[in-house]
Design an enzyme around this catalytic site. Structure first.
Site, PDB file in Angstrom:
ATOM      1  N   GLY A  49       0.850  -1.192   0.000  1.00  0.00           N
ATOM      2  CA  GLY A  49       0.000   0.000   0.000  1.00  0.00           C
ATOM      3  C   GLY A  49       0.882   1.237   0.000  1.00  0.00           C
ATOM      4  O   GLY A  49       0.717   2.141   0.805  1.00  0.00           O
ATOM      5  N   HIS A  50       1.836   1.240  -0.922  1.00  0.00           N
ATOM      6  CA  HIS A  50       2.751   2.370  -1.042  1.00  0.00           C
ATOM      7  C   HIS A  50       3.543   2.232  -2.349  1.00  0.00           C
ATOM      8  O   HIS A  50       3.477   1.195  -3.020  1.00  0.00           O
ATOM      9  CB  HIS A  50       3.701   2.449   0.169  1.00  0.00           C
ATOM     10  CG  HIS A  50       4.400   1.174   0.478  1.00  0.00           C
ATOM     11  ND1 HIS A  50       4.223   0.467   1.637  1.00  0.00           N
ATOM     12  CD2 HIS A  50       5.280   0.445  -0.248  1.00  0.00           C
ATOM     13  CE1 HIS A  50       4.964  -0.612   1.624  1.00  0.00           C
ATOM     14  NE2 HIS A  50       5.609  -0.656   0.491  1.00  0.00           N
ATOM     15  N   ALA A  51       4.286   3.302  -2.663  1.00  0.00           N
ATOM     16  CA  ALA A  51       5.190   3.291  -3.823  1.00  0.00           C
ATOM     17  C   ALA A  51       6.519   3.890  -3.378  1.00  0.00           C
ATOM     18  O   ALA A  51       6.590   4.584  -2.362  1.00  0.00           O
ATOM     19  CB  ALA A  51       4.594   4.126  -4.950  1.00  0.00           C
ATOM     20  N   ARG A  96       2.198  -0.813  -4.906  1.00  0.00           N
ATOM     21  CA  ARG A  96       2.101  -2.269  -4.771  1.00  0.00           C
ATOM     22  C   ARG A  96       1.343  -2.650  -3.512  1.00  0.00           C
ATOM     23  O   ARG A  96       1.444  -1.970  -2.476  1.00  0.00           O
ATOM     24  CB  ARG A  96       3.488  -2.931  -4.799  1.00  0.00           C
ATOM     25  CG  ARG A  96       4.324  -2.997  -3.515  1.00  0.00           C
ATOM     26  CD  ARG A  96       4.960  -1.682  -3.113  1.00  0.00           C
ATOM     27  NE  ARG A  96       5.578  -0.950  -4.181  1.00  0.00           N
ATOM     28  CZ  ARG A  96       6.856  -1.073  -4.520  1.00  0.00           C
ATOM     29  NH1 ARG A  96       7.655  -1.838  -3.816  1.00  0.00           N
ATOM     30  NH2 ARG A  96       7.350  -0.340  -5.489  1.00  0.00           N
TER      31      ARG A  96
END
Ligand code: T46
Length: 130
Positions: A49-51, A96
């Site tokens: 839950g991040h990039a 992702r």
């Protein structure tokens, strides 16, 4: 920007079992500066839950299976990782999420940069605007 892709890793088979191997700039398109692994993930847990604007990664299901949904802001795709001789390349600026971890699954991550807690975009709208 390269969209994430699955690729085969070497698998050396003999009567004693199998061995897979990676080397910098051979199977891995960067210098590995960090290795971490994720395990003992409870059922129905979502991770990620991040990039990362500046960290490339390869994910490998060294045991069990899990899914990885990747998103470049224009398209998204879900990959099922379930083979220890398969890697998922995730370049910079890719959102992702990892889910559906099987019992005993182990996600090995090879990263191009050392850990930097400021190197994360954790808000999806910020990611779309980045
Ligand atoms: C990613 C996906 C695939 C550290 O202290 N050092 C590290 O190198 C890492 C990766 C994490 N941590 C600490 C930070 C948190 O307190 O470990 C804890 C869990 O990390 P996080 O919530 O970021 O874990 P995931 O599974 O959501 O994401 C991780 C990576 O952080 C991330 O880069 O792309 O795996």
């Amino acid at each position: 920007m390269t969209f994430p892709y699955l690729f085969e890793l070497p698998k050396i088979i003999d009567s004693r079992g199998n061995l897979s191997v990676v080397e910098n700039h051979k199977e891995i398109p960067f210098d590995i500066q960090r290795v971490f692994w994720i395990y003992d993930v409870p059922t129905n847990i979502l991770r990620g839950g991040h990039a990362h604007p500046n960290s490339e990664q390869i994910l490998i299901a060294v045991h069990g299976r899990f899914s990885v949904t990747v998103d470049n802001g224009k398209k998204h795709e879900t990959f099922m990782l379930d083979k220890p001789n398969q890697g998922l390349f995730i370049g910079n600026n890719i959102w992702r999420e990892m889910s559906d971890f099987s019992d005993g699954a182990v996600c090995l991550v090879l990263a191009s940069k050392p850990y930097d807690p400021t190197g994360y975009i954790r808000n999806y709208d910020d990611f779309l605007n980045s």
